[in-house]
Design a protein around this motif. Sequence first.
Motif, short mmCIF file in Angstrom:
data_model
loop_
_atom_site.label_atom_id
_atom_site.label_comp_id
_atom_site.label_asym_id
_atom_site.label_seq_id
_atom_site.Cartn_x
_atom_site.Cartn_y
_atom_site.Cartn_z
N MET A 1 0.84 -1.18 0.00
CA MET A 1 0.00 0.00 0.00
C MET A 1 0.89 1.24 0.00
O MET A 1 1.73 1.40 0.87
CB MET A 1 -0.89 -0.01 1.25
CG MET A 1 -1.74 1.19 1.38
SD MET A 1 -2.93 0.95 2.70
CE MET A 1 -2.60 2.36 3.65
N LYS A 2 0.70 2.10 -0.96
CA LYS A 2 1.49 3.32 -1.08
C LYS A 2 0.78 4.45 -0.35
O LYS A 2 -0.42 4.66 -0.52
CB LYS A 2 1.67 3.66 -2.55
CG LYS A 2 2.58 4.86 -2.75
CD LYS A 2 2.81 5.06 -4.24
CE LYS A 2 3.65 6.18 -4.65
NZ LYS A 2 4.02 7.24 -3.94
N ILE A 3 1.53 5.15 0.46
CA ILE A 3 0.99 6.31 1.18
C ILE A 3 1.35 7.55 0.40
O ILE A 3 2.51 7.76 0.04
CB ILE A 3 1.56 6.39 2.61
CG1 ILE A 3 1.18 5.14 3.40
CG2 ILE A 3 1.08 7.65 3.31
CD1 ILE A 3 1.79 5.06 4.77
N SER A 4 0.35 8.36 0.11
CA SER A 4 0.59 9.56 -0.68
C SER A 4 1.43 10.57 0.10
O SER A 4 1.42 10.59 1.33
CB SER A 4 -0.73 10.20 -1.11
OG SER A 4 -1.38 10.75 -0.01
N ASP A 5 2.13 11.40 -0.60
CA ASP A 5 3.00 12.39 0.02
C ASP A 5 2.22 13.47 0.77
O ASP A 5 2.78 14.14 1.64
CB ASP A 5 3.90 13.06 -1.03
CG ASP A 5 4.93 12.08 -1.58
OD1 ASP A 5 5.26 11.10 -0.86
OD2 ASP A 5 5.39 12.28 -2.72
N ASP A 6 0.96 13.65 0.42
CA ASP A 6 0.19 14.68 1.11
C ASP A 6 -0.49 14.17 2.38
O ASP A 6 -1.18 14.91 3.06
CB ASP A 6 -0.84 15.31 0.17
CG ASP A 6 -1.84 14.30 -0.37
OD1 ASP A 6 -1.56 13.09 -0.29
OD2 ASP A 6 -2.88 14.74 -0.87
N PHE A 7 -0.28 12.89 2.73
CA PHE A 7 -0.83 12.34 3.97
C PHE A 7 -0.07 12.93 5.16
O PHE A 7 1.16 12.94 5.17
CB PHE A 7 -0.72 10.82 3.99
CG PHE A 7 -1.12 10.20 5.29
CD1 PHE A 7 -2.46 10.05 5.61
CD2 PHE A 7 -0.18 9.80 6.21
CE1 PHE A 7 -2.85 9.49 6.80
CE2 PHE A 7 -0.55 9.25 7.42
CZ PHE A 7 -1.89 9.09 7.71
N LYS A 8 -0.79 13.42 6.12
CA LYS A 8 -0.16 14.00 7.29
C LYS A 8 -0.76 13.39 8.54
O LYS A 8 -1.98 13.26 8.65
CB LYS A 8 -0.36 15.52 7.32
CG LYS A 8 0.36 16.20 6.20
CD LYS A 8 0.17 17.68 6.24
CE LYS A 8 0.91 18.27 5.07
NZ LYS A 8 0.57 19.60 4.79
N LEU A 9 0.09 13.03 9.44
CA LEU A 9 -0.33 12.50 10.73
C LEU A 9 0.05 13.52 11.79
O LEU A 9 1.23 13.85 11.94
CB LEU A 9 0.35 11.16 11.02
CG LEU A 9 -0.02 10.46 12.31
CD1 LEU A 9 -1.51 10.10 12.31
CD2 LEU A 9 0.80 9.19 12.48
N ASN A 10 -0.95 14.07 12.46
CA ASN A 10 -0.68 15.09 13.47
C ASN A 10 0.09 14.50 14.64
O ASN A 10 -0.19 13.39 15.09
CB ASN A 10 -1.98 15.70 13.99
CG ASN A 10 -2.69 16.50 12.94
OD1 ASN A 10 -2.06 17.10 12.08
ND2 ASN A 10 -4.00 16.52 13.00
N VAL A 11 1.07 15.23 15.12
CA VAL A 11 1.83 14.87 16.30
C VAL A 11 1.31 15.76 17.43
O VAL A 11 1.20 16.98 17.26
CB VAL A 11 3.34 15.09 16.09
CG1 VAL A 11 4.10 14.79 17.37
CG2 VAL A 11 3.84 14.23 14.94
N VAL A 12 0.97 15.16 18.55
CA VAL A 12 0.44 15.92 19.66
C VAL A 12 1.34 15.78 20.87
O VAL A 12 2.10 14.82 20.98
CB VAL A 12 -1.00 15.48 20.04
CG1 VAL A 12 -1.95 15.71 18.90
CG2 VAL A 12 -1.04 14.05 20.48
N SER A 13 1.25 16.71 21.77
CA SER A 13 1.92 16.61 23.06
C SER A 13 0.92 16.99 24.13
O SER A 13 0.02 17.80 23.89
CB SER A 13 3.16 17.50 23.11
OG SER A 13 2.79 18.85 22.97
N VAL A 14 1.07 16.40 25.27
CA VAL A 14 0.15 16.64 26.37
C VAL A 14 0.92 17.35 27.47
O VAL A 14 2.01 16.92 27.86
CB VAL A 14 -0.44 15.30 26.89
CG1 VAL A 14 -1.39 15.55 28.05
CG2 VAL A 14 -1.13 14.56 25.77
N ARG A 15 0.36 18.42 27.94
CA ARG A 15 1.02 19.19 28.99
C ARG A 15 0.04 19.44 30.13
O ARG A 15 -1.16 19.58 29.92
CB ARG A 15 1.49 20.53 28.44
CG ARG A 15 2.63 20.38 27.47
CD ARG A 15 3.06 21.75 26.95
NE ARG A 15 4.18 21.64 26.04
CZ ARG A 15 4.07 21.34 24.76
NH1 ARG A 15 2.89 21.11 24.24
NH2 ARG A 15 5.14 21.27 23.99
N LEU A 16 0.58 19.51 31.31
CA LEU A 16 -0.22 19.83 32.48
C LEU A 16 -0.27 21.35 32.60
O LEU A 16 0.76 22.01 32.62
CB LEU A 16 0.44 19.22 33.73
CG LEU A 16 -0.29 19.39 35.04
CD1 LEU A 16 -1.61 18.63 35.01
CD2 LEU A 16 0.57 18.85 36.18
#
Length: 174
Positions: A1-16
Amino acid sequence: MKISDDFKLNVVSVRLVKEAPILSDIKISNPEVAVQVIGKYLCKMDREVLCVVNLKSDNTPINCTMASMGSLNQSIVSPREIFKASILSNAAHMLLIHNHPSGSLISISDRLIKLTDLMEIPLLDHIIVGGDEAQYFSMREKGIMLHKRTVFEQDYNNLKFNDSAMVAEKEKSR
């Protein structure tokens, strides 16, 4: 399965996020101290509020979070909301305290006690304050919170799964 270059996976961080303090550095050694420290605020509320007090190993409060704000006579809370701040705060223990504006007192479910054991953040007490600070109900004092600690299997050979395919595979390997 080829993933397109415009696919974006958000990176999150959790802070107190810390808000204005309402707790002191007084060690919460018994229910009376807990009621004195936080119960007085809860008694002024016109609806049920469930607070989680996160504690250091010496029972000094780290912080407090309102895990649920309900109606006059009920408050619904998810275990996820109870543990969120405890994990972020690196709490050694936790204390639940909530109010009953109507003055009636109820008990805690066994499920929550088991979850605190599993998360390794022991629940020291669940305190319910009634109409004023003088009225409170400590589940620890009443002996309600005495429970068997969960013990986990140390040897993978003794693990038991419900999946019949895994059981058949285990039997075949013997």
